[in-house]
Design a protein around this motif. Structure first.
Motif, PDB file in Angstrom:
ATOM      1  N   GLY A   1       0.172  14.486 -28.219  1.00 61.73           N
ATOM      2  CA  GLY A   1       0.110  14.395 -29.681  1.00 61.73           C
ATOM      3  C   GLY A   1       1.469  14.454 -30.333  1.00 61.73           C
ATOM      4  O   GLY A   1       1.574  14.755 -31.531  1.00 61.73           O
TER       5      GLY A   1
ATOM      6  N   ARG B   1       1.800  10.708 -38.720  1.00 63.21           N
ATOM      7  CA  ARG B   1       0.688  11.538 -39.181  1.00 63.21           C
ATOM      8  C   ARG B   1      -0.577  10.709 -39.397  1.00 63.21           C
ATOM      9  O   ARG B   1      -1.687  11.220 -39.274  1.00 63.21           O
ATOM     10  CB  ARG B   1       1.070  12.261 -40.487  1.00 63.21           C
ATOM     11  CG  ARG B   1       2.109  13.347 -40.314  1.00 63.21           C
ATOM     12  CD  ARG B   1       1.779  14.305 -39.177  1.00 63.21           C
ATOM     13  NE  ARG B   1       0.429  14.858 -39.304  1.00 63.21           N
ATOM     14  CZ  ARG B   1      -0.338  15.201 -38.283  1.00 63.21           C
ATOM     15  NH1 ARG B   1       0.078  15.040 -37.036  1.00 63.21           N
ATOM     16  NH2 ARG B   1      -1.529  15.708 -38.493  1.00 63.21           N
TER      17      ARG B   1
ATOM     18  N   HIS C   1      -1.599   8.659 -37.452  1.00 64.29           N
ATOM     19  CA  HIS C   1      -2.182   8.554 -36.104  1.00 64.29           C
ATOM     20  C   HIS C   1      -2.398   9.937 -35.484  1.00 64.29           C
ATOM     21  O   HIS C   1      -2.557  10.055 -34.271  1.00 64.29           O
ATOM     22  CB  HIS C   1      -1.268   7.721 -35.216  1.00 64.29           C
ATOM     23  CG  HIS C   1      -1.047   6.316 -35.703  1.00 64.29           C
ATOM     24  ND1 HIS C   1      -1.873   5.269 -35.374  1.00 64.29           N
ATOM     25  CD2 HIS C   1      -0.091   5.805 -36.521  1.00 64.29           C
ATOM     26  CE1 HIS C   1      -1.435   4.164 -35.957  1.00 64.29           C
ATOM     27  NE2 HIS C   1      -0.358   4.457 -36.662  1.00 64.29           N
ATOM     28  N   ASP C   2      -2.364  10.978 -36.321  1.00 65.30           N
ATOM     29  CA  ASP C   2      -2.541  12.361 -35.855  1.00 65.30           C
ATOM     30  C   ASP C   2      -1.495  12.747 -34.810  1.00 65.30           C
ATOM     31  O   ASP C   2      -1.779  13.476 -33.850  1.00 65.30           O
ATOM     32  CB  ASP C   2      -3.949  12.572 -35.271  1.00 65.30           C
ATOM     33  CG  ASP C   2      -5.022  12.431 -36.336  1.00 65.30           C
ATOM     34  OD1 ASP C   2      -4.782  12.883 -37.474  1.00 65.30           O
ATOM     35  OD2 ASP C   2      -6.094  11.868 -36.042  1.00 65.30           O
ATOM     36  N   GLN C   3      -0.281  12.259 -35.011  1.00 65.96           N
ATOM     37  CA  GLN C   3       0.827  12.581 -34.115  1.00 65.96           C
ATOM     38  C   GLN C   3       1.886  13.362 -34.877  1.00 65.96           C
ATOM     39  O   GLN C   3       2.065  13.200 -36.090  1.00 65.96           O
ATOM     40  CB  GLN C   3       1.468  11.297 -33.580  1.00 65.96           C
ATOM     41  CG  GLN C   3       0.584  10.471 -32.665  1.00 65.96           C
ATOM     42  CD  GLN C   3       0.666  10.921 -31.225  1.00 65.96           C
ATOM     43  OE1 GLN C   3       1.733  11.212 -30.707  1.00 65.96           O
ATOM     44  NE2 GLN C   3      -0.478  10.959 -30.557  1.00 65.96           N
TER      45      GLN C   3
END
Length: 328
Positions: free
Chosen positions: A64, A93, A95-97
């Motif tokens: 992540g 963010r 891409h939830d990274q």
């Protein structure tokens, strides 16, 4: 042996060092000679050593986190670098990274250390040099990556950037169309050209290609005294100079003061065009035409490409953004 089942002892044996030395190189907790560090990193890459690879495979999920190598070197303009960082973080963010910013100039050793630690899913590299020593390390490590910039040999890599060579041509063309005879490009500091930074070389090539017989390129530091001295020397050596392109964001204001001190009237008997952020060209008097370096767009594109690569989706090897000249 490569990859699965490789231990720190295997790496140490391949590099001819103690296991503790491998640990120190990977953690950065103790200073190790560059020669030894290079041997260790070569062994890490050759063997495909990933300390936590097994656990991550069992968990069947990503870390992540993506790493962005953004080295703070001489000639790098911090506000522009922060635009790149902002673009990368914003897109990540979505891409939830999360983004790990690496600002130390660690070269290939830094790449191998991060890859071996298994704390990131992929890498984004900036300030790419024409003969960048990190490129071969990227190929050996096999970690998904995207470069913001183009090395001379981009085979097998994913690269995005502004078409800086075209940007140089656009600036030269603008000056020529304004009736300028002799023209010059005031570039970044000598250090940027000495390390053969890709974007600086490409702007220079593009600028000289349009009017090589009457064009020159002058490196320049960005402090006021150095800019004043450089502009004075430039005007003295080229008395017919009436057009200047500036590819050195923090120097723009100093250039305008230096030209005024020399009696040049920008927009009347002298023309200036900037490669850089809009706000740099907008806060001068008069405001200047400029070619935007779309830092946030480039960073967002790099992150999107990296996310697609992590999902096993093909992305273009080369993405060049066409330069746009804004007249003011």
């Amino acid at each position: 042996m490569a990859g699965r089942g490789v231990t720190i002892a295997d790496v140490a044996a391949r590099a001819g060092v103690a296991a503790s030395t491998v640990s120190y190189v990977l953690s950065g907790k103790r200073s190790i000679s560059p020669e030894t560090a290079d041997r260790v990193m070569a062994a890490v890459a050759d063997l495909g050593y990933h300390p936590h690879a097994g656990a991550r495979a069992l968990a069947s999920r990503r870390a992540g986190v993506v790493a962005m190598m953004l080295p703070l070197r001489d000639g790098m303009h911090l506000p522009v670098l922060m635009q790149f960082a902002s673009g990368a973080v914003t897109e990540a963010r979505r891409h939830d990274q999360d983004v790990l910013l690496m600002t130390a100039d660690e070269g290939p050793a830094g790449l191998a250390r991060v890859a071996a630690s298994a704390i990131v899913d992929g890498l984004i590299l900036m300030d790419v040099e024409v003969r960048d020593p990190r490129v071969e390390a990227l190929r050996r490590l096999g970690l998904p990556s995207v470069l913001i910039g183009f090395p001379a040999d981009a085979e097998g890599l994913t690269c995005v950037d502004l078409d800086f060579e075209a940007a140089g041509r656009v600036c030269a063309q603008y000056l020529v169309e304004r009736g300028c005879g002799d023209i010059a490009l005031l570039g970044a500091s000598e250090a940027v050209y000495a390390r053969r930074t890709g974007f600086a070389e490409r702007v220079r090539e593009g600028f000289l290609s349009r009017n090589a017989a009457r064009a020159e390129v002058w490196p320049c530091p960005d402090d006021a005294a150095s800019v004043q001295r450089t502009v004075k020397e430039l005007l003295t050596s080229k008395p017919e100079l009436t057009g200047l392109a500036v590819h050195n964001e923090p120097a723009v204001g100093h250039v305008m003061h230096a030209l005024a001190d020399a009696g040049r009237r920008v927009g009347e008997d002298f023309h200036v065009v900037v490669i850089g952020p809009d706000e740099v060209a907008e806060r001068t008097h008069p405001q200047l035409p400029s070619v935007l370096v779309p830092a946030e767009t480039l960073a967002e594109t790099a992150v999107r490409h990296l996310m697609r690569k992590l999902d096993g989706i093909d992305v273009p090897d080369s993405t060049l953004i066409e330069p746009q000249l804004t007249l003011r």
